[in-house]
Design a protein around this motif. Structure first.
Motif, mmCIF file in Angstrom:
data_model
loop_
_atom_site.group_PDB
_atom_site.id
_atom_site.type_symbol
_atom_site.label_atom_id
_atom_site.label_comp_id
_atom_site.label_asym_id
_atom_site.label_seq_id
_atom_site.Cartn_x
_atom_site.Cartn_y
_atom_site.Cartn_z
ATOM 1 N N ASN A 68 -8.138 6.954 15.413
ATOM 2 C CA ASN A 68 -8.683 7.974 14.510
ATOM 3 C C ASN A 68 -8.519 7.642 13.034
ATOM 4 O OD1 ASN A 68 -9.397 9.764 16.647
ATOM 5 N ND2 ASN A 68 -7.260 10.385 16.820
ATOM 6 N N GLY A 69 -8.249 6.385 12.708
ATOM 7 C CA GLY A 69 -8.036 6.074 11.303
ATOM 8 C C GLY A 69 -8.596 4.743 10.852
ATOM 9 N N LEU A 70 -8.487 3.710 11.674
ATOM 10 C CA LEU A 70 -8.882 2.369 11.267
ATOM 11 C C LEU A 70 -10.385 2.260 11.015
ATOM 12 C CD1 LEU A 70 -7.761 -0.522 10.826
ATOM 13 C CD2 LEU A 70 -8.334 -0.990 13.207
ATOM 14 N N GLY A 127 -18.595 -0.617 5.144
ATOM 15 C CA GLY A 127 -18.222 0.793 5.065
ATOM 16 C C GLY A 127 -17.655 1.347 6.360
ATOM 17 N N ALA A 128 -17.764 0.592 7.454
ATOM 18 C CA ALA A 128 -17.250 1.071 8.741
ATOM 19 C C ALA A 128 -15.736 1.027 8.806
ATOM 20 C CB ALA A 128 -17.835 0.236 9.881
ATOM 21 N N VAL A 129 -15.122 0.221 7.936
ATOM 22 C CA VAL A 129 -13.673 0.038 7.967
ATOM 23 C C VAL A 129 -13.010 0.944 6.931
ATOM 24 C CG1 VAL A 129 -11.788 -1.616 7.742
ATOM 25 C CG2 VAL A 129 -13.986 -2.355 8.667
ATOM 26 N N ASP A 132 -8.288 2.133 3.293
ATOM 27 C CA ASP A 132 -7.077 2.856 2.892
ATOM 28 C C ASP A 132 -6.041 2.814 4.008
ATOM 29 O OD1 ASP A 132 -8.054 3.500 0.414
ATOM 30 O OD2 ASP A 132 -8.833 5.459 1.025
ATOM 31 N N VAL A 133 -6.506 3.022 5.247
ATOM 32 C CA VAL A 133 -5.611 2.960 6.396
ATOM 33 C C VAL A 133 -5.129 1.530 6.610
ATOM 34 C CG1 VAL A 133 -5.461 3.238 8.903
ATOM 35 C CG2 VAL A 133 -6.585 4.983 7.523
ATOM 36 N N LYS A 137 -1.244 1.481 6.396
ATOM 37 C CA LYS A 137 -0.656 1.470 7.729
ATOM 38 C C LYS A 137 -0.476 0.071 8.324
ATOM 39 C CE LYS A 137 -0.530 6.017 8.510
ATOM 40 N NZ LYS A 137 0.688 6.777 8.883
ATOM 41 N N VAL A 138 -1.139 -0.935 7.716
ATOM 42 C CA VAL A 138 -1.073 -2.287 8.280
ATOM 43 C C VAL A 138 -0.496 -3.293 7.278
ATOM 44 C CG1 VAL A 138 -2.383 -4.188 9.313
ATOM 45 C CG2 VAL A 138 -3.009 -1.815 9.823
#
Length: 399
Positions: A68-70, A127-129, A132-133, A137-138
């Motif tokens: 739900n974020g990547l 734009g699909a990625v 920010d996450v 987060k990575v």
């Protein structure tokens, strides 16, 4: 190709990746206790497999980050399609197997993220990625966590050696750390299950959402948790002996006290990251801990050139797997024939790597009985303190 069939294929391929993740990362938890003799090789991987299985049921925060974020949402749900997830997984698996063949302890996590990102960019657009996450987060955890784990291992090693300081004529008490490693390495294996198994859970959940079989924002289903837990446990039991040989041989100079400090620091960093939903690389954290524990022992120096090579390997994993995922996504854009080509080429590469590996078989019988040295272990070099000549030695010189 039937839409339901491609979803099933993606789920199967995701579980294959989960399996490769298991045997690829077994060494992070068990190379040190195997090298120091704290645990027998087969016992070590069995314990690791069981604890990976248990750990996979403890949290789903990382899985939610991926599902739900990547990848950003589109009008009808997530913008990525099952076909593109299929392509991304091929990129991740191929890179994982290439590094396994070379005995390199690279990041399975970054291979997965790279494959998905590359496929999404080619198939949908940049734009699909959700960058920010990706950053929060990575990438940031990948930079910060090894440093924190290294500092913790440095402090823990200092404390361990101070508490068990050797007095003349008395044992130093450090031999007990060999048995303490059974606990600390088991904790790393448990932590690995809480973090790495969730990544595959997230991919499968993302596929179900993309296929319309699950609502956006819905939790991970139990059957997904159970299947991913089982796949990573089986992979862990398979041993990943090539990487254990690489890491274990290099870690033989690391004393049990250092191993205990490094493993405890690694487990603490991974468990904390799993709770916060950070998709962490166990390999990077373990390497940081090894370096920190080595610096905590008096008489050690750091080979920064070798450390730079390790860091370069970490940096290359994300773009290399992204390129492979992008290539597979380009083929997938041709429709059914493209998916078939992806499957055929991927199978050829996987079988080729397996056949190549048979030229030099590595198992629990010879994994830690060779002279190859792991890059992470070679970063820390222990200076040998010259032995003070005994009275008999001085007499021989005098005569």
């Amino acid at each position: 190709m039937d839409f339901t069939l491609i979803v099933v294929l993606v789920i199967v391929l995701a579980l294959v990746f989960d399996f490769t993740n298991g045997f690829h990362d077994t060494a992070n938890a068990m190379a040190t206790p195997i090298a120091t003799g704290a645990m027998r090789p087969k016992v070590a991987v069995t314990v690791a497999a069981i604890l990976n299985l248990v750990g996979a049921f403890l949290s789903t925060a990382v899985a939610t980050t991926i599902s739900n974020g990547l990848i950003n949402e589109g009008e009808g749900g997530v913008s990525i399609t099952p076909e593109l997830i299929f392509a991304g997984l091929i990129g991740a698996i191929v890179w994982n197997l290439i590094t396994w063949l070379r005995g390199l302890p690279s990041s399975s996590s970054h291979a997965l993220f790279g494959g998905l990102i590359g496929a999404a960019i080619i198939g949908v657009g940049i734009g699909a990625v959700n960058f920010d996450v990706v950053v929060t987060k990575v990438i940031l955890p990948a930079l910060i966590a090894p440093v924190i784990a290294g500092l913790a291992a440095f402090a823990a090693t200092k404390i361990a050696y101070a508490v068990t300081r050797r007095d003349i004529g008395k044992p130093d008490g450090r031999g007990g750390f060999r048995y303490a490693q059974i606990f600390s390495s088991s904790l790393v294996a448990l932590a690995h299950g809480t973090n790495d198994a969730q990544k595959t859970m997230g991919v499968i959940t993302l596929t179900l959402i993309a296929g319309g079989f699950q609502a956006v924002g819905s939790p991970v289903q139990f059957w997904v948790i159970a299947s991913c837990a089982l796949a990573i446990a089986i992979g862990t039991y398979s041993g990943g002996w090539r990487i254990i040989r690489t890491m274990g041989s290099g870690l033989t100079e690391v004393k049990p006290a250092q191993g205990f400090a490094a493993e405890t620091s690694t487990a603490a960093a991974i468990l904390a990251s799993s709770h916060l939903g950070f998709a962490l690389s166990t390999t990077q954290v373990a390497s940081g801990s090894v370096i920190g524990s080595g610096l905590g022992r008096r008489g050690s120096t750091v080979r920064w050139g070798m450390a730079g090579k390790i860091a370069l390997g970490w940096v290359l994993t994300l773009p290399a797997s992204a390129i492979m995922g992008a290539f597979a996504a380009g083929l997938a854009s041709f429709g059914t024939i493209g998916i078939i080509l992806d499957a055929v080429l991927g199978t050829i590469v996987i079988v080729g790597i397996f056949l190549w590996s048979r030229k030099e078989r590595v198992s629990h019988n010879n994994a830690v009985n060779v002279n190859d040295i792991d890059d992470a272990g070679r970063v820390v070099k222990i200076r040998k303190t010259p032995r003070k000549p005994s009275r008999s030695d001085r007499k021989k010189v005098a005569s």
